[in-house]
Design an enzyme around this catalytic site. Sequence first.
Site, mmCIF file in Angstrom:
data_model
loop_
_atom_site.group_PDB
_atom_site.id
_atom_site.type_symbol
_atom_site.label_atom_id
_atom_site.label_comp_id
_atom_site.label_asym_id
_atom_site.label_seq_id
_atom_site.Cartn_x
_atom_site.Cartn_y
_atom_site.Cartn_z
ATOM 1 N N GLY A 15 0.779 -1.240 0.000
ATOM 2 C CA GLY A 15 0.000 0.000 0.000
ATOM 3 C C GLY A 15 0.806 1.283 0.000
ATOM 4 C CG ASN A 17 1.720 3.536 -5.865
ATOM 5 O OD1 ASN A 17 2.427 4.530 -5.901
ATOM 6 N ND2 ASN A 17 1.851 2.533 -6.715
ATOM 7 C CG LEU A 88 -1.710 -8.260 -7.012
ATOM 8 C CD1 LEU A 88 -0.807 -9.279 -6.345
ATOM 9 C CD2 LEU A 88 -0.952 -7.482 -8.075
ATOM 10 C CB ILE A 91 -12.087 -4.968 -12.249
ATOM 11 C CG1 ILE A 91 -10.909 -4.314 -11.537
ATOM 12 C CG2 ILE A 91 -13.399 -4.293 -11.877
ATOM 13 C CD1 ILE A 91 -10.927 -4.424 -10.029
ATOM 14 C CG ASN A 105 -4.221 -0.867 -12.399
ATOM 15 O OD1 ASN A 105 -3.944 -0.843 -11.200
ATOM 16 N ND2 ASN A 105 -3.661 -1.725 -13.232
ATOM 17 C CG HIS A 107 1.248 -2.056 -15.744
ATOM 18 N ND1 HIS A 107 0.907 -3.266 -15.170
ATOM 19 C CD2 HIS A 107 2.281 -2.307 -16.579
ATOM 20 C CE1 HIS A 107 1.709 -4.204 -15.650
ATOM 21 N NE2 HIS A 107 2.550 -3.643 -16.513
ATOM 22 C CG ASP A 148 -1.974 -4.436 -17.152
ATOM 23 O OD1 ASP A 148 -2.459 -3.764 -16.230
ATOM 24 O OD2 ASP A 148 -1.181 -5.369 -16.968
ATOM 25 C CD GLU A 177 4.465 2.397 -8.997
ATOM 26 O OE1 GLU A 177 4.209 1.457 -9.748
ATOM 27 O OE2 GLU A 177 4.799 2.241 -7.803
#
Length: 191
Positions: A15, A17, A88, A91, A105, A107, A148, A177
Amino acid sequence: MNQPARLAVFLSGNGSNAEQIFSHFTNYPTITVALVLSNNPGAFGLQRAQKFNIQTKAFNKNQFYESGVVLNWLKEEQITHIVLAGFLWMIPQSLIQAYPKHIINIHPALLPKFGGKGMYGSKVHAGVKAAGETKTGITIHEVNEKYDEGKIIFQARCEVLPEDTPDSIAKKVQALEHSHYPVEIERWVKQ
């Protein structure tokens, strides 16, 4: 954006990010992180959320894919946008339909390279190194029914030097990020 936005952040692990997101939106007037959800009840990211007094919930595969429990939680909390931060699982279609163009999201590579099922974390950075890439970075994208492959919203790049290792590449990418994801979330929500 006419009404205040309420974000749900999905995570699976550490966590880091997510914590940047929590910090960015603390005391923010029109965007609130209202809920943090995880498929891993032991995820350290849930503890990070609790430090910010954000409600957390953990769920299992049945609750996520079959029962509608997670969607009900999102509706109860009047969630307007979903942010994936190291989450991971794929969805489910039910969430994509309930939140069209309202799920994003991040990546840890420059999509479409090094994306897809099983490409996350250190696997991505090892792939970048093994391929001899001279650049990598981050991609922030909308989420659709394929890993992705959603519309790219933002990319940032960094150099990959010959002496870089997957670990040193990971550090460079994580810096991107942390500096870009909260700001791009804010821009995305406000559009």
